[in-house]
Design a protein around this motif. Structure first.
Motif, PDB file in Angstrom:
ATOM      1  N   ARG A   1       1.217  -0.894  -0.139  1.00 17.93           N
ATOM      2  CA  ARG A   1       0.228   0.210   0.083  1.00 17.93           C
ATOM      3  C   ARG A   1       0.587   1.812   0.395  1.00 17.93           C
ATOM      4  O   ARG A   1       1.266   2.093  -0.710  1.00 17.93           O
ATOM      5  CB  ARG A   1      -0.778   0.634   1.270  1.00 17.93           C
ATOM      6  N   ILE A   2       1.928   1.115   0.185  1.00 18.86           N
ATOM      7  CA  ILE A   2       2.506   2.474   0.623  1.00 18.86           C
ATOM      8  C   ILE A   2       3.407   2.530  -0.986  1.00 18.86           C
ATOM      9  O   ILE A   2       3.797   3.790  -1.266  1.00 18.86           O
ATOM     10  CB  ILE A   2       3.967   1.938   1.802  1.00 18.86           C
TER      11      ILE A   2
ATOM     12  N   ALA B   1       2.210   6.898  -6.906  1.00 20.97           N
ATOM     13  CA  ALA B   1       0.724   8.210  -7.095  1.00 20.97           C
ATOM     14  C   ALA B   1       0.854   9.262  -6.891  1.00 20.97           C
ATOM     15  O   ALA B   1      -0.115   9.557  -7.411  1.00 20.97           O
ATOM     16  CB  ALA B   1      -0.591   7.078  -6.730  1.00 20.97           C
ATOM     17  N   GLY B   2       1.845   9.384  -6.181  1.00 21.68           N
ATOM     18  CA  GLY B   2       2.198  10.545  -5.653  1.00 21.68           C
ATOM     19  C   GLY B   2       1.488  11.139  -4.377  1.00 21.68           C
ATOM     20  O   GLY B   2       1.507  12.575  -3.931  1.00 21.68           O
ATOM     21  N   ARG B   3       0.809  10.089  -3.838  1.00 19.10           N
ATOM     22  CA  ARG B   3      -0.130  10.691  -2.186  1.00 19.10           C
ATOM     23  C   ARG B   3       1.281  10.124  -1.023  1.00 19.10           C
ATOM     24  O   ARG B   3       1.915   9.066  -1.352  1.00 19.10           O
ATOM     25  CB  ARG B   3      -1.111   9.601  -2.871  1.00 19.10           C
ATOM     26  N   THR B   4       1.028  11.065  -0.240  1.00 17.28           N
ATOM     27  CA  THR B   4       1.300  10.820   1.307  1.00 17.28           C
ATOM     28  C   THR B   4       0.791   9.556   1.537  1.00 17.28           C
ATOM     29  O   THR B   4      -0.193   8.990   2.589  1.00 17.28           O
ATOM     30  CB  THR B   4       1.436  12.189   2.204  1.00 17.28           C
ATOM     31  N   PRO B   5       1.456   7.655   2.252  1.00 18.36           N
ATOM     32  CA  PRO B   5       0.547   7.300   2.375  1.00 18.36           C
ATOM     33  C   PRO B   5       0.355   7.425   4.162  1.00 18.36           C
ATOM     34  O   PRO B   5       1.419   8.314   4.734  1.00 18.36           O
ATOM     35  CB  PRO B   5       1.788   6.226   2.410  1.00 18.36           C
ATOM     36  N   VAL B   6      -0.256   6.579   4.922  1.00 18.13           N
ATOM     37  CA  VAL B   6      -0.453   6.924   5.673  1.00 18.13           C
ATOM     38  C   VAL B   6       0.335   5.437   6.844  1.00 18.13           C
ATOM     39  O   VAL B   6       0.122   4.039   6.335  1.00 18.13           O
ATOM     40  CB  VAL B   6      -1.896   6.254   6.035  1.00 18.13           C
TER      41      VAL B   6
ATOM     42  N   THR C   1       8.928   9.901  -0.992  1.00 21.64           N
ATOM     43  CA  THR C   1       8.345  10.237  -1.716  1.00 21.64           C
ATOM     44  C   THR C   1       8.406   8.966  -2.636  1.00 21.64           C
ATOM     45  O   THR C   1       9.133   8.233  -2.179  1.00 21.64           O
ATOM     46  CB  THR C   1       9.655  11.639  -2.330  1.00 21.64           C
ATOM     47  N   ALA C   2       8.127   9.633  -3.937  1.00 22.32           N
ATOM     48  CA  ALA C   2       8.622   8.232  -4.990  1.00 22.32           C
ATOM     49  C   ALA C   2      10.419   7.608  -5.031  1.00 22.32           C
ATOM     50  O   ALA C   2      10.590   6.569  -5.029  1.00 22.32           O
ATOM     51  CB  ALA C   2       8.537   8.827  -6.403  1.00 22.32           C
ATOM     52  N   ALA C   3      10.725   8.419  -4.854  1.00 27.19           N
ATOM     53  CA  ALA C   3      13.225   8.308  -4.648  1.00 27.19           C
ATOM     54  C   ALA C   3      12.704   6.364  -3.444  1.00 27.19           C
ATOM     55  O   ALA C   3      13.536   6.180  -3.178  1.00 27.19           O
ATOM     56  CB  ALA C   3      13.730   9.072  -4.030  1.00 27.19           C
TER      57      ALA C   3
END
Length: 329
Positions: free
Chosen positions: A8-9, A15-20, A53-55
């Motif tokens: 999920r992370i 997708a550019g979302r901040t994960p929880v 981030t995606a990195a």
């Protein structure tokens, strides 16, 4: 750790979302685990999530692979509370020197590290960072407060060893508390609620047997990886406990008691169908030998032995030799 959490992370970052990052998934940040720590709390997870981030995707992908391969590995977390101090060299004359630079930067970081000291992170760490990142393999790291401005937290990517205590004796209550403290998953079984209750075993999973005996134990499945401690009150049900542990293929079985009592248990377990080879698998008496007598002292001896068994199970002879040599032993 549940691999679905990591997936999920990864999806969120892609997708550019901040994960929880939830405390339920990262219990090293729970209120209980961070109590008294001035620099880490459940809210720290929000700051770490916001920094991703995606990195960082390769870090979590490497963690997923470690889970699939059964690797002894951790997700580590660099928590910065004073960026300027974190980047300053605050080493001293006692600790080993790691160059003139402090931490690589004053930003939080999530990284992967396994027992082979492979590190995966989105940014290049400094030598001092690497020293502490490798230390998460002690799980949690021992030197997390060695340098000012930052601290370190780790979350294992492997399941804890389950310790099954057969009997809710006073010694078992002490063992349960200490085993939980050093990272075991503790289950205790007994038939008497006067002994098996939340007050005596607040952190353990409690399994209540019925009928005033341990007969119901035969219907409860064990796990091959279990460490079983036979600690029944008055030793009355030690034979049943030993038979159950052997028949369920427990990795470790230990039983408390003196030579005379153990001789009686031997005859009873052999009559129940165990072999002499089965009997020899049972450590008796349980625990390290250093003169322990009281329940609390016995718990230290028992849990010390469990830690040693876990150490030998998880690490190769070569890895243990390197570790002992590094300590000068």
């Amino acid at each position: 750790m549940d691999r679905a959490v990591l997936e999920r992370i990864i999806d969120d970052l892609g997708a550019g979302r901040t994960p929880v990052l939830a405390v339920e998934d990262f219990p090293a940040f729970s209120a209980e685990a961070t109590a008294g720590n001035p620099h880490v709390s459940p809210a720290t997870l929000e700051d770490l999530a916001a920094s991703l981030t995606a990195a960082d995707i390769p870090t979590f992908e490497r963690a997923l692979r470690a889970i699939d391969e059964g690797d002894l590995a951790w997700l580590g977390f660099k928590v910065v509370y004073d960026p300027a101090a974190a980047q300053a060299n605050v080493d001293n004359e006692v600790t080993k020197k790691y160059g003139e630079a402090g931490s690589a930067d004053g930003q939080p970081l999530v990284f992967f590290c396994n027992d082979a000291k492979e590190i995966v992170s989105s940014r290049e760490p400094s030598p001092r960072d690497v020293f502490q990142m490798k230390d998460v393999t002690r799980g949690p790291s021992m030197h997390n407060e060695q340098f000012d401005g930052l601290t370190w937290v780790s979350e294992p990517l492997f399941d804890p060893v389950r310790v099954v205590l057969l009997g809710a004796s006073d010694a078992a209550a002490e063992v349960a508390a200490l085993a939980d403290h050093v990272g075991f998953d503790v289950v205790v079984m007994d038939y008497d609620p006067a002994f098996l209750n939340e007050e005596r075993f607040p952190t353990a999973e409690r399994v209540m047997l019925h009928g005033g005996t341990f007969d119901e134990l035969a219907n409860i499945p064990g796990r091959p990886g279990d460490y079983v401690c036979v600690l029944t009150r008055g030793h009355m049900f030690d034979p049943q406990g030993c038979v159950w542990a052997v028949q369920n293929g427990a990795h470790y079985i230990g039983m408390m008691g003196c030579a005379g009592k153990n001789s009686t248990v031997h005859d009873l377990v052999i009559d129940a169908g165990l072999t002499e080879q089965d009997w020899d698998r049972i450590k008796r008496p349980i625990g390290l030998s250093f003169g322990a007598k009281t329940p609390a002292e016995l718990a230290i001896a028992i849990v010390g032995e469990l830690v040693d068994v876990r150490y030998r199970q998880r690490y190769s002879p070569e890895a243990r030799e390197r570790h002992e040599a590094s300590l000068g032993r």
